[in-house]
Write a protein that holds these residues in place. Structure first.
Motif, PDB file in Angstrom:
ATOM      1  N   ALA A  27       4.272   9.740 -11.452  1.00 40.93           N
ATOM      2  CA  ALA A  27       5.374   8.955 -12.000  1.00 40.93           C
ATOM      3  C   ALA A  27       6.514   8.912 -10.997  1.00 40.93           C
ATOM      4  CB  ALA A  27       5.860   9.552 -13.319  1.00 40.93           C
ATOM      5  N   LYS A  57      10.779   8.284 -11.057  1.00 37.04           N
ATOM      6  CA  LYS A  57      11.988   8.113 -11.861  1.00 37.04           C
ATOM      7  C   LYS A  57      13.137   7.686 -10.967  1.00 37.04           C
ATOM      8  CE  LYS A  57      11.088  11.570 -15.446  1.00 37.04           C
ATOM      9  NZ  LYS A  57      11.608  12.796 -16.095  1.00 37.04           N
ATOM     10  N   ILE A  93      11.987   6.601 -16.090  1.00 38.43           N
ATOM     11  CA  ILE A  93      10.684   6.320 -15.479  1.00 38.43           C
ATOM     12  C   ILE A  93      10.596   4.843 -15.114  1.00 38.43           C
ATOM     13  CG2 ILE A  93       8.192   6.234 -15.854  1.00 38.43           C
ATOM     14  CD1 ILE A  93       8.485   8.709 -17.629  1.00 38.43           C
ATOM     15  N   GLN A 134       4.527   4.633 -13.740  1.00 39.16           N
ATOM     16  CA  GLN A 134       3.765   5.806 -14.154  1.00 39.16           C
ATOM     17  C   GLN A 134       2.296   5.436 -14.275  1.00 39.16           C
ATOM     18  OE1 GLN A 134       5.178   7.317 -17.900  1.00 39.16           O
ATOM     19  NE2 GLN A 134       4.083   9.241 -17.677  1.00 39.16           N
ATOM     20  N   GLU A 193       1.812  -0.246 -10.487  1.00 37.76           N
ATOM     21  CA  GLU A 193       3.124   0.319 -10.768  1.00 37.76           C
ATOM     22  C   GLU A 193       3.835   0.544  -9.431  1.00 37.76           C
ATOM     23  OE1 GLU A 193       4.473   1.246 -13.975  1.00 37.76           O
ATOM     24  OE2 GLU A 193       2.815  -0.057 -14.581  1.00 37.76           O
TER      25      GLU A 193
END
Length: 150
Positions: free
Chosen positions: A12, A14, A19, A22, A122
């Motif tokens: 993940a 942040k 977040i 992830q 992502e």
């Protein structure tokens, strides 16, 4: 382009405690871009990453790529991959591309990975102060420099 590819069971990123990206099973990829990089580097490296056979098959042999394993990708921009540590103790980042060149290349790389993977990936956020967490599975870590492909 330099990519540090880590097979993960989870990862993940942040930004300001929130977040941004992830994944569970898949690849967490750190990407460094330099001024000498081209669209050819993007095409070659994105194909190489998606086709790397670093996931275990039914016999425990690393014989599956990320698509075979049903995994996802988390891509993080990281200019420090182009650090030069030859002189002194403070790394020089002169080889790393400036944002006006690196951001469009990073965005093209995202699209190329999504096209190769045939699904959305992502990402972090270019230039942001990111906190990246991961559980490296294996551990498996591969470093690929697109300038060393020949």
């Amino acid at each position: 382009m330099i990519a540090v590819i880590q097979r993960v069971s989870e990862s993940a990123v942040k930004i300001d405690g929130v977040i941004k990206g992830q994944i569970s099973l898949g690849l967490m990829v750190l990407l460094g871009i330099e001024d000498a990089d081209t669209n050819e580097d993007i095409e070659w490296l994105s194909k190489k990453i998606v086709n790397l056979r670093i996931f275990p098959d039914e016999n425990g042999v690393m014989n599956k790529n990320i698509q075979d394993a049903g995994g996802d990708i988390l891509l993080i921009s990281q200019f420090t991959l182009h650090a030069s540590t030859k002189k002194g103790n403070r790394p020089s980042y002169i080889k790393a591309a400036k944002p006006d060149f690196a951001i469009p290349m990073y965005e093209k790389f995202i699209l190329a990975l999504e096209q190769e993977l045939d699904k959305k990936i992502e990402t972090g956020e270019f230039g942001a102060d990111m906190k990246v967490s991961l559980v490296n599975d294996g551990p498996v870590t591969i470093i690929i420099d697109s300038k060393n492909r020949v």
